[in-house]
Design a protein around this motif. Structure first.
Motif, PDB file in Angstrom:
ATOM      1  N   ALA A   1      35.562  15.847 -30.278  1.00  0.00           N
ATOM      2  CA  ALA A   1      35.161  17.189 -30.718  1.00  0.00           C
ATOM      3  C   ALA A   1      36.362  18.014 -31.159  1.00  0.00           C
ATOM      4  O   ALA A   1      37.476  17.847 -30.663  1.00  0.00           O
ATOM      5  N   LEU A   2      36.093  18.902 -32.098  1.00  0.00           N
ATOM      6  CA  LEU A   2      37.113  19.822 -32.610  1.00  0.00           C
ATOM      7  C   LEU A   2      36.442  21.120 -33.026  1.00  0.00           C
ATOM      8  O   LEU A   2      35.443  21.101 -33.744  1.00  0.00           O
ATOM      9  N   THR A   3      36.976  22.247 -32.559  1.00  0.00           N
ATOM     10  CA  THR A   3      36.519  23.560 -33.016  1.00  0.00           C
ATOM     11  C   THR A   3      37.583  24.163 -33.923  1.00  0.00           C
ATOM     12  O   THR A   3      38.766  24.216 -33.546  1.00  0.00           O
ATOM     13  N   LEU A   4      37.179  24.596 -35.115  1.00  0.00           N
ATOM     14  CA  LEU A   4      38.074  25.256 -36.057  1.00  0.00           C
ATOM     15  C   LEU A   4      37.802  26.754 -36.030  1.00  0.00           C
ATOM     16  O   LEU A   4      36.650  27.184 -35.997  1.00  0.00           O
ATOM     17  N   TYR A   5      38.886  27.526 -36.064  1.00  0.00           N
ATOM     18  CA  TYR A   5      38.786  28.978 -36.057  1.00  0.00           C
ATOM     19  C   TYR A   5      39.381  29.497 -37.360  1.00  0.00           C
ATOM     20  O   TYR A   5      40.607  29.599 -37.491  1.00  0.00           O
TER      21      TYR A   5
ATOM     22  N   PRO B   1      42.816  23.878 -29.966  1.00  0.00           N
ATOM     23  CA  PRO B   1      43.560  22.636 -30.239  1.00  0.00           C
ATOM     24  C   PRO B   1      44.211  22.616 -31.620  1.00  0.00           C
ATOM     25  O   PRO B   1      45.213  21.933 -31.819  1.00  0.00           O
ATOM     26  N   ALA B   2      43.623  23.350 -32.571  1.00  0.00           N
ATOM     27  CA  ALA B   2      44.161  23.379 -33.937  1.00  0.00           C
ATOM     28  C   ALA B   2      44.269  24.828 -34.377  1.00  0.00           C
ATOM     29  O   ALA B   2      43.264  25.494 -34.613  1.00  0.00           O
ATOM     30  N   PHE B   3      45.501  25.324 -34.459  1.00  0.00           N
ATOM     31  CA  PHE B   3      45.732  26.710 -34.846  1.00  0.00           C
ATOM     32  C   PHE B   3      46.007  26.756 -36.335  1.00  0.00           C
ATOM     33  O   PHE B   3      46.959  26.128 -36.824  1.00  0.00           O
ATOM     34  N   GLU B   4      45.190  27.504 -37.076  1.00  0.00           N
ATOM     35  CA  GLU B   4      45.339  27.548 -38.534  1.00  0.00           C
ATOM     36  C   GLU B   4      46.449  28.519 -38.929  1.00  0.00           C
ATOM     37  O   GLU B   4      46.359  29.720 -38.681  1.00  0.00           O
ATOM     38  N   VAL B   5      47.473  27.969 -39.549  1.00  0.00           N
ATOM     39  CA  VAL B   5      48.674  28.734 -39.869  1.00  0.00           C
ATOM     40  C   VAL B   5      48.558  29.392 -41.229  1.00  0.00           C
ATOM     41  O   VAL B   5      48.187  28.753 -42.216  1.00  0.00           O
ATOM     42  N   THR B   6      48.856  30.685 -41.288  1.00  0.00           N
ATOM     43  CA  THR B   6      49.139  31.384 -42.542  1.00  0.00           C
ATOM     44  C   THR B   6      50.339  32.264 -42.228  1.00  0.00           C
ATOM     45  O   THR B   6      50.186  33.392 -41.776  1.00  0.00           O
ATOM     46  N   ARG B   7      51.519  31.751 -42.428  1.00  0.00           N
ATOM     47  CA  ARG B   7      52.724  32.455 -41.989  1.00  0.00           C
ATOM     48  C   ARG B   7      53.795  32.390 -43.068  1.00  0.00           C
ATOM     49  O   ARG B   7      54.157  31.326 -43.542  1.00  0.00           O
ATOM     50  N   SER B   8      54.302  33.548 -43.440  1.00  0.00           N
ATOM     51  CA  SER B   8      55.410  33.596 -44.383  1.00  0.00           C
ATOM     52  C   SER B   8      56.721  33.623 -43.621  1.00  0.00           C
ATOM     53  O   SER B   8      56.777  33.972 -42.442  1.00  0.00           O
TER      54      SER B   8
END
Length: 546
Positions: A387-391, A439-446
């Motif tokens: 299982a995987l939850t995406l945020y 478990p999976a952190f969605e990166v948007t980083r400058s």
């Protein structure tokens, strides 16, 4: 199909917008003309989808939303363009010693904060200390990507500052152009956090001042008539040309775009990528500037099963069809990821082979890891689902659409994927790097300089520890420390290439696409807009045509 309730909400939002825009534009509607020579005067209304939850400078300056306001109310020590090249601004020149552990900044004379106090060496030292350390006792954060090797700064004379580091820090000068490195009056820095959260009390030296603001509604900026110290790179000096900038909160994407199309507003932030071609064909100006920083992707928490297994991490990398994402969600303005950092960052290198789409390879890796497919297509191991939850990251307008497509792709190889979306404020409170529920952190980083990259990957020097590794991966620690402490640019570039290869081959990061986080559609009457290395629109140089 919209429900009646949705239509009522859109109608109410449009009515509210119309009332505010008339006030913000001084009663004048945006014309369909444009072009011509630069001219002074006029007003601009910018429709934005969030204004964040606090105005404490250190805590809000790195926000994708609040950064627009700070970029006009404050200045920086250096200017950095879209290629990562620094040039003079408030620091008109600088030198460094042989091993890049000490820098001397020479400040532009005559610069003042909007309350008339000088932006001198003492003010710069106060800001450097605050960027580095923050003040946890007052709830003020340090700037996350400020060099963690910072030791101290000292006043030599009113126009000269020396800055010392515990080890070589080649990235110091470029980082002074990062959007978190805003110069704030020492009077503001001394205030309690509750007062700093009052935007009207936050004093900068920029070309605009805060005329009024209302939380969760709008911010109105008025140009400062005595401003005369813009960076030479912008090819304009003296006061800004546009009289007022109004940043108005309108959460519904379609309402923002419709307001620009109907000449009720001048700029809409974060339209749908798929609208850009049509809007351009209609005569509107569209911009999708790429910033310097990390690509859009997932930082995997290796402490959370099943991502403690390198084979599962690699399967996730190879199970994603990035070409389908680009074709389905985006336009030609978007590029495929080549690494976990953007290809325009100095020192970035191409490692696409390490995470290329290969569904068969992904399936084989999961088989090897002991995850067997059930009759419903979902893999299990010892009775536990894969299982995987995406945020979805609300700072990226396309995040939910991308995650929905990723979920479809991963389900084909046996993942049970769920998606849970939050607004900006809730996301910031609940979705954090290192959380056992993420478990999976969605990166948007400058970021401005790759020398800061290593500082977020482990917990060394209070790093952010993106992958939950601490310092258990000796190779990662060695490479990250080597990059942060390099005194030779060529040696640092070689280490950066090795770091990119290691992170991707270990499956710590799952790149999706190169990121275009800040999208703009604007009236053709708005001319002369510039975009810096972190893709913020700068209206200091702009003017409004007839």
């Amino acid at each position: 199909m919209r429900t009646p309730r949705s239509r009522r909400l859109l109608g109410a939002a449009a009515a509210l917008l119309a009332a505010v825009v008339v006030a913000g534009c001084g009663g004048g509607a945006a014309g369909s003309g444009g072009g011509g020579a630069p001219k002074d005067g006029g007003n601009l209304t910018f429709l934005i989808d969030s204004l964040g939850d606090t105005w404490i400078p250190n805590n809000s300056a790195i926000s994708s939303f609040q950064g627009h306001i700070w970029g006009h109310v404050t200045d920086k020590l250096v200017y950095v363009d879209e290629k990562g090249t620094p040039s003079p601004w408030i620091a008109q020149s600088w030198e460094q010693n042989a091993d890049a552990t000490q820098f001397t900044l020479h400040l532009r004379p005559g610069v003042t904060f909007s309350d008339g106090t000088p932006l001198d060496a003492a003010a710069v030292v106060a800001n450097l200390d605050m960027w580095s350390k923050g003040d946890p006792t007052r709830g003020i954060n340090p700037i996350g990507l400020f060099p963690k090797t910072y030791q101290s700064a000292a006043v030599v004379d009113p126009a000269t500052v020396t800055v010392n580091f515990r080890s070589p820090t080649l990235g110091f000068i470029p980082t002074l152009g990062y959007h978190g490195s805003i110069l704030i009056s020492p009077k503001t820095l001394a205030l309690p956090a509750t007062d700093q959260a009052n935007l009207s009390k936050d004093i900068g030296s920029g070309p605009y001042v805060v005329e009024s603001w209302k939380a969760d509604d709008q911010v109105v900026l008025r140009k400062r008539p005595d401003y005369n110290w813009a960076p030479a790179a912008l090819s304009h000096q003296g006061p800004a040309r546009i009289d007022t900038l109004t940043y108005k909160l309108v959460r519904e994407q379609s309402v923002r775009v419709s307001a620009v199309q109907s000449n009720q507003a001048d700029v809409a932030y974060n339209p749908s990528p798929k609208e850009l071609a049509s809007l351009k064909a209609q005569g509107f100006t569209v911009a999708a500037p790429r910033y310097l920083g990390f690509v859009n992707g997932f930082a995997l928490n290796t402490k959370v099963a099943p991502f403690d297994d390198v084979r599962v991490r690699q399967a996730l990398q190879h199970g994603i069809d990035r070409a389908e994402i680009l074709k389905t969600v985006y336009t030609e303005d978007w590029l495929p990821a080549e690494s976990f950092i953007q290809s325009n960052v100095p020192g970035a290198s191409d490692h696409r082979a390490d995470f290329a789409f290969d569904a068969a390879q992904a399936q084989a890796l999961l088989d090897q890891a002991g995850w067997a497919k059930g009759p419903d297509g979902v893999r299990t191991k010892a009775g536990v689902k894969l299982a995987l939850t995406l945020y979805p990251n609300p700072y990226l307008a396309t995040s939910k659409a991308v995650d929905e497509l990723v979920a479809q792709q991963l389900r084909r190889i046996g993942f049970d994927v769920n998606i849970q979306a939050f607004d900006v404020v809730t996301y910031g409170e609940r979705i954090k790097v290192g959380s056992p529920t993420v478990p999976a952190f969605e990166v948007t980083r400058s970021f401005i300089d790759a020398g800061t990259v290593g500082g977020v990957l482990t917990d060394a020097n209070k790093g952010e520890n993106w992958f939950g590794l601490g310092q258990s991966d000796a190779t990662l620690v060695q490479l990250a420390n080597g990059i942060a402490g390099a005194s030779d640019a060529a040696a640092r570039t070689k280490l950066l290439d090795q770091l990119q290869a290691h992170v991707l081959q270990q499956g710590y990061f799952v790149p999706l696409t190169q990121i275009v986080q800040r999208l703009y559609v604007q009236s053709p009457r708005v001319q002369g807009v510039t975009y810096n290395g972190i893709a913020y629109a700068n209206y200091y140089t702009a003017w409004v045509g007839d």
